[in-house]
Each structure stands twice: as C-alpha cells, then as structure tokens.
Design an enzyme around this catalytic site. Structure first.
Site, mmCIF file in Angstrom:
data_model
loop_
_atom_site.group_PDB
_atom_site.id
_atom_site.type_symbol
_atom_site.label_atom_id
_atom_site.label_comp_id
_atom_site.label_asym_id
_atom_site.label_seq_id
_atom_site.Cartn_x
_atom_site.Cartn_y
_atom_site.Cartn_z
ATOM 1 N N SER A 287 0.873 -1.182 0.000
ATOM 2 C CA SER A 287 0.000 0.000 0.000
ATOM 3 C C SER A 287 0.908 1.228 0.000
ATOM 4 C CB SER A 287 -0.866 0.028 1.259
ATOM 5 O OG SER A 287 -0.087 0.376 2.388
ATOM 6 N N ASP A 288 0.338 2.396 -0.282
ATOM 7 C CA ASP A 288 1.124 3.600 -0.020
ATOM 8 C C ASP A 288 1.004 3.896 1.478
ATOM 9 O OD1 ASP A 288 2.742 5.767 -0.218
ATOM 10 O OD2 ASP A 288 1.629 6.760 -1.807
ATOM 11 N N TRP A 289 1.742 4.874 1.924
ATOM 12 C CA TRP A 289 1.868 5.162 3.354
ATOM 13 C C TRP A 289 0.480 5.481 3.940
ATOM 14 C CZ3 TRP A 289 6.921 6.340 5.667
ATOM 15 C CH2 TRP A 289 6.831 6.615 7.038
#
Ligand code: BGC
Length: 731
Positions: A287-289
């Site tokens: 996932s992104d942050w």
C-alpha cells in the site's frame, strides 16, 4: 572418467546429508517455488501476518508522514522503510530477524531512491527530456549500487503516473504527460535497478507507483479524488504499468487516489483482475503510506478492520506503516472473513521477492567504507551527462546563446549560488556540499570572464532590497543571466500550487533588469512546467535546467558557453497560463476545430511550449517522409524514413519523434500519439536517416474500456515535425 564419477558421488553424499538437516527453504540449490512452499508450510499465523506488514526503521524524514521513531521492531516483520544509510545498522536489525525469529526470515529493507541516492541525478521529469533511456538505465544502476551498499534492497520507484496537471507537485517524480514516454523511461529505470537478475550484487527490487491513476488527482491537489473513465484508465494510465510489469517489475505500490468511487488501494479490478489475472504479475503490492487506513476517509470503510479487509481482498499484500493488517487480521481470519489460502498466497508473493533478491542466502549488506560507497567520479559524470542532456534551450532569439566574446557576465537571481534546491524533491541522502552550483559551474567554465554576482531577491516574499545590487551588476556586464526557479519543497508529495507561475518577486526582478537594455538570459530550475507568460517576452534566451542533482552547474555552464550543444526536449507541455490546464499534446480533437470556436476569449489556446519542444545551436532540416508502401495489410510492416540534415555549423544531436493519428475510429483517438523516438548525433553539414518501422498491431491499434485491443482498417497518418502523411490499412 573415474575422477568425474568420484566427484559426483562426493557431491551427492554431501547434498543428501545437507538435505537431511537443512529445511528445503534454506537450501540455496532448491528451486525458489519449492523453498517458498516449504517455508509457508512451516509458518504459523502470527508469522504470516507479520510478513504482510511494513514498519519504519530509523528517524522518519518524510515530512508528510512524520511519526515517532519505532524503537521496537519485531524480528519477524516483513519489511522496513530504512530511514538510514548505515549498513551496520541494517545488519544489526537483520541479525535479529535471522537469529531471533523462529524461522529466520530476512527483512526486506525498502526506501525512496527516486533520482539517485547520494549521487543525485536530475529529477525524473527532466530525465525523460534527455530522450536517452540507455543513460537513464545507467543512472538507475548507480542509484541501485549506492542504495544497496547503504542497506536498501528495494526502492519505491519508478513513478510512472501519467501527469497532465502541472499544479500537482508530483509531476517532478514521473516522466511527464505521455503514456508511451512513461512506459519507456519506467522500463529503462527499472532495468537499471533490477539489473540482469534481482540476486545480482548491486540489484535492488523496483516498485512501480502509484498504481493507478494518481496523476489525475482533481485540481492537481494531492490525495484527492480522481475521476477516471474506464477508457482513459486503459489507454492512458495503465499503459506504462503494463509495459513495466511485462519488463519484470518486482513490486507495485497502490495509490492514494480514489478512482471514480473505488479507491486505488481497494480496487479489485485494477489490483487483481488486471494486475494478477490478466498480466500475471507474481510479485506483490504494497500500500502507499497509510493508504489502507485512509479508506475510511475515502468513505468506503467504516473502521480499520473493514479497511484492512477491503485493501487485502482487493489485492494489496503488504500494509505500509499503518499497522492495520497487523492489528486486525487475526480476527478477520478467525471469523473466516479472510480465507487462509488468501493469506498464504500473499505471503508467498512477499517471500518470492525476498527469495529472488537472494536475501535468504545473503541477508547482510557488505560493509564498504563510506568514502568508497558514494560519488564515484564516473557516476558523477553520468549525473553531469544526464543533466546536460535533459536541459532544454527553450528560446534563443538572435543567437543570444552561446556566449562567444563576453567579458563581463552578470549572474544574478536566487538560484545562482543555491545548492539545496538543485537537488529536487525526494533526495534524502543528497548533500548540499556535493552539489555544483550554477556559480561554481560558471567559475570553471568562464575563466577569463568577470562574473558579477548578485542574488537580487529570494525565491518568494516581497523583499526588494537586493534589487539595486543586481541592477549594478547588470549595468557593469555585457549580458544578464537571471537564475530563477522553484524551491525543492515546492515539488513532490503534498506540494501542489494553485498557480504555476514563479512568485511575483522573481518576475519583478526580471522586469527591473530588463530595463537596463542588455541581453537577458533566463535560467530556470524547477520541478514542473512553469507559467512564463509575463517574463518570456523579456528574455532573449531561456534555458530550462530543471532540478539537475549534483552536477548541474557545469552542465549548464557548458550549454551557456557552447561547449555543449543543447539537445533536451520537453516531456511535458508548458501551458501559457495556469488557466490553460489541462493542455497536453495528445488531446482529442475538438468538435469545432476551426476559427475561434471553442477557444478562450482572453488568451490563446496554444501553450507556450509544446511537449517535444527544444532548440539547438545548430539547425536541422527534415527531408520528406518516405513510406515503403501507401497501403498495407494488418499483418504487414511499414517502414518510414526521414533524412535529417544538420544545416548549421556545429555538431548537434537531434531526437526525431514519430507520431501516428487515426482520424476515424470506433473510439476517437488523440490528435497525435507518440509511438517511437530516436536520438542521434549529426556532424555539421552531415545527414542522417531516421527510420520507424510501423507494426500495425503494436502501433496502430487501440484499447477499449475493457482493455481489449483492436486494429481497424482505414486511413492513418504518420507525423514527424510539421509533416503528416497518409497511408491505409486494408483487410
Ligand atoms: C508516498 C510514496 C512513498 C512512500 C514511502 C508516501 O507518502 O506517496 O511515494 O514511496 O510515502 O516513503
């Protein structure tokens, strides 16, 4: 013969005794898939869940995601973002994973190595302006080597988000407005990172980001909704991803944006149906942050548990930093909401990347002393060459440049002695002291010339107190070079701007200096296309130097002196004003393309500089396009040639762009689509033939909103420069 037999029998005794004690997953001679199967079979639920989580190590320096430094790192964690560059620190953490976790599974250390590590290269948007993918591969390989020696196995790069709104700060991180360009430079970059194979000494795994459509964020604002039709998803945003997945990208990162109501990080269609089922990607998606937890803000999950469920079931295998998977999966599995087989598949994907990187067999980083790790002179030369090739001569009235017999140069403006901002965004390990400023480049280049420096003003604000000094420098000089631009913090994540013009103070400095009546050269260093409408008319010449990294000073001074003939061409259109956004070369035709219909009443609809624009100190003349046939079948190939002559008196480099257009198609096509480009050096007075072999299936087909490819018969055009020549595809 006997000797060989003896050797074989010793080897087989040795390997069978090793097999008796060593589990298959630790046997480096066993096939990777067998090793994974063996290991997954031995793992308990907690161990599996930990593999699907990523924490941080070291002090997080990402300003948009500041959090406390995590002191307690579980030894069984799947991955860490490594906010450090000390291999000993990495090795100490890895030692715990190898020796203290039950099965000794190595941790995967990731980091944002975006345009170089310590040897910082030009920003990605600039790299594409070089039209030299082979050089970009070399730069990425250096970044990989420096990162690897600093304890990094995995970079969150390349960013291949097609971006058509220069207000968005992240345009600097990708390769511009065109899908094909993003595909070519994405592949070039990932080849540099991943090398021949992931287990090579200096290879690191790539991560394509941000999958997908992040560049379409509304209003150019970060983290916003993106309304993307299925048609543009396929024909624009997915194109570079498909190319890079096919080229072997190990991983992908799911994006922050919400694609027409289904967020990219919970999008089963893009993450599973397209990526895994159709394209057969067998690595994993991180996932992104915080993009898992953010599903709550995006309005598709009521709580963290539901967010974790949605992201995972959609196809996000690893949760970057927000701890949702770690905290909610046990319950979700016990409740049988997430099937165990799905967990095993996700763990398999994560382990596959670790095995391919060779981490099980070589978990530790070689410790090389710091002075030998970075900034090798050959690597700085690559940075210099790439900086020079990515700089663009945007304007050059009356051959203002190169400077021939100048005795006094006024070098003014806030960028003239600046080092920090030349590094660009996402350059965590870059250091100002390693950067060559514009002024330093000029000092080396123009040894017999007086350089009259004055800062003039700051990048923004209203303080005009430095204007007088700048005016005095200019009055004492033959030419005024004004170095303007953007701070590096004006680009990158969460760095959108409502106007892409330079702040008023910088424009005012130009106005004041113009009044002196001497030739004015603008040098601009920025991370996005700029609105130059007010200052462009005051400039005799303009050089776009982008944010060139460590070696931009001498690349620029070489262009100004004529030692280097500029050859860069824009990978992103410069609109005339911010209000013209979006403006990109591959727009579709208006229903009323004639006269003043459908235009703005107050300004032209023509941008200031189109994609592909860039001048040289020599002149190139294009002969007529020559086609090998006027009609061809879908299965045949068409060769198109153009002879280019260097009609000036300086050796130069010309990139020829080959576009096609399909004027009548079931789904309307853009007015121009780039399909190929070629860059060559041509001696003064010489000629060179550029050739494009059109493969109709590859170059003339289109995808529909389901990703199905079609090739229709009928008329097409091939376009180069101002030429547009028709040919026909017959059944
Ligand atoms: C950015 C990503 C980056 C990640 C890790 C996020 O905020 O959007 O591009 O790779 O942080 O630093």
């Amino acid at each position: 013969m006997k000797k060989i037999l003896l050797l074989l029998s010793i080897t087989s005794i040795f390997s069978s005794s090793m097999n008796a004690q060593t589990p298959v997953y630790k046997d480096k001679n066993a096939p990777i898939e067998n090793r994974i199967k063996d290991l997954v079979g031995k793992m308990n639920l907690e161990e599996k869940i930990l593999q699907l989580n990523q924490y941080t190590a070291g002090m997080n320096t990402n300003v948009n995601n500041i959090g406390a430094e995590i002191k307690e790192i579980p030894s069984g964690i799947g991955s860490l973002i490594f906010f450090a560059s000390d291999p000993n620190f990495r090795n100490s953490i890895q030692k715990k994973a190898m020796e203290e976790s039950r099965l000794g599974i190595p941790i995967l250390f990731g980091f944002d190595v975006i345009h170089g590590f310590r040897t910082v290269y030009p920003i990605s948007l600039a790299q594409a302006c070089s039209w030299n993918p082979a050089l970009v591969t070399k730069a990425a390989a250096v970044a990989a080597k420096e990162a690897k020696l600093s304890g990094v196995d995995w970079t969150f790069s390349p960013m291949i988000d097609v971006a058509r709104d220069p207000r968005w700060g992240r345009v600097s991180e990708g390769y511009g407005e065109d899908p094909y360009t993003n595909a070519i430079f994405g592949v070039a970059t990932l080849k540099g990172y991943q090398g021949q194979k992931l287990s090579d000494q200096y290879s690191i795994a790539a991560c394509l980001k941000h999958y997908v459509g992040y560049g379409a964020s509304e209003g150019g604002r970060d983290y916003r909704y993106s309304d993307i039709s299925a048609q543009s998803l396929w024909e624009t945003y997915l194109i570079p991803y498909e190319a890079c997945v096919k080229a072997g990208a190990a991983t992908l990162m799911s994006a922050f944006n919400d694609i027409s109501g289904v967020p990219a990080s919970a999008n089963h269609y893009t993450l599973t149906e397209i990526l895994k089922d159709r394209w057969k990607h067998d690595g994993f998606v991180v996932s992104d942050w915080g993009s898992v937890e953010q599903l709550i803000h995006q309005g598709v999950a009521a709580n963290r548990k539901e967010a974790g469920y949605k992201a995972f079931m959609a196809g996000v295998e690893m949760d970057m930093t927000d701890n949702v998977y770690f905290q909610t999966f046990k319950e979700l599995i016990t409740e049988k909401k997430i099937p165990m087989a799905k967990i095993d598949e996700a763990v398999t994907r994560v382990l596959r990347v670790k095995f391919r990187l060779g981490l099980f067999d070589k978990p530790y980083t070689d410790v090389v002393e710091e002075s030998k790790r970075y900034l090798n002179p050959e690597d700085i030369n690559i940075a210099r060459q790439l900086a020079a090739e990515s700089m663009i001569l945007l304007k050059n009235n009356n051959n203002t440049l190169p400077l021939n017999s100048t005795k006094q140069i006024a070098l003014v403006g806030p960028m003239a002695k600046d080092k920090t901002n030349l590094l660009g965004s996402w350059s965590f390990n870059g250091k100002d002291q390693n950067v060559e400023s514009i002024f330093e480049g000029f000092e080396k280049e123009f040894k017999d010339v007086s350089l009259n420096y004055a800062k003039g003003c700051d990048f923004d604000g209203t303080d005009e107190s430095g204007f007088n000094e700048a005016i005095a420098s200019a009055q004492n000089s033959d030419i005024i070079i004004i170095c303007l631009g953007e701070k590096k913090s004006w680009s990158g994540e969460n760095a959108s701007r409502s106007t892409i013009a330079l702040p008023a103070i910088q424009e005012k400095l130009v106005q004041e200096l113009k009044k002196i009546g001497k030739p004015v050269v603008l040098v601009i260093s920025n991370g996005r296309p700029l609105e130059l409408v007010r200052i462009e008319p005051m400039a005799d010449a303009i050089v776009e130097m982008w944010q060139p990294g460590v070696a931009g000073g001498s690349a620029l001074s070489g262009i100004i002196s004529g030692r280097i003939n500029p050859s860069g061409k824009l990978s992103m259109t410069f609109p005339l004003t911010t209000g013209q956004i979006p403006t990109y070369y591959n727009m579709r035709q208006s229903a009323r393309p004639f006269g003043d219909q459908g235009n703005y009443q107050d300004i032209s609809t023509e941008p200031l500089y189109w994609f592909g624009h860039g001048l040289s100190y020599t002149t190139f003349e294009y002969g007529n396009l020559k086609l090998s046939a006027q009609k061809l079948k879908k299965t045949e190939k068409l060769t198109v040639d153009v002879e280019v002559s260097n009609s000036g008196n300086m050796k130069g480099v010309e990139t020829v762009f080959w576009y096609i257009n399909d004027p009548a198609c079931t789904i309307s096509r853009p007015m121009k689509e780039l399909k190929y480009f070629e860059k060559k050096e041509i001696e003064a007075g010489a000629k060179s033939v550029y050739t494009f072999e059109i493969d109709p299936i590859r170059d003339l087909s289109y995808v529909d909103s389901n990703g199905k490819r079609f090739l229709e018969s009928g008329d097409f055009y091939v376009m180069v420069g101002k030429q547009k020549v028709k040919f026909e595809i017959i059944d």
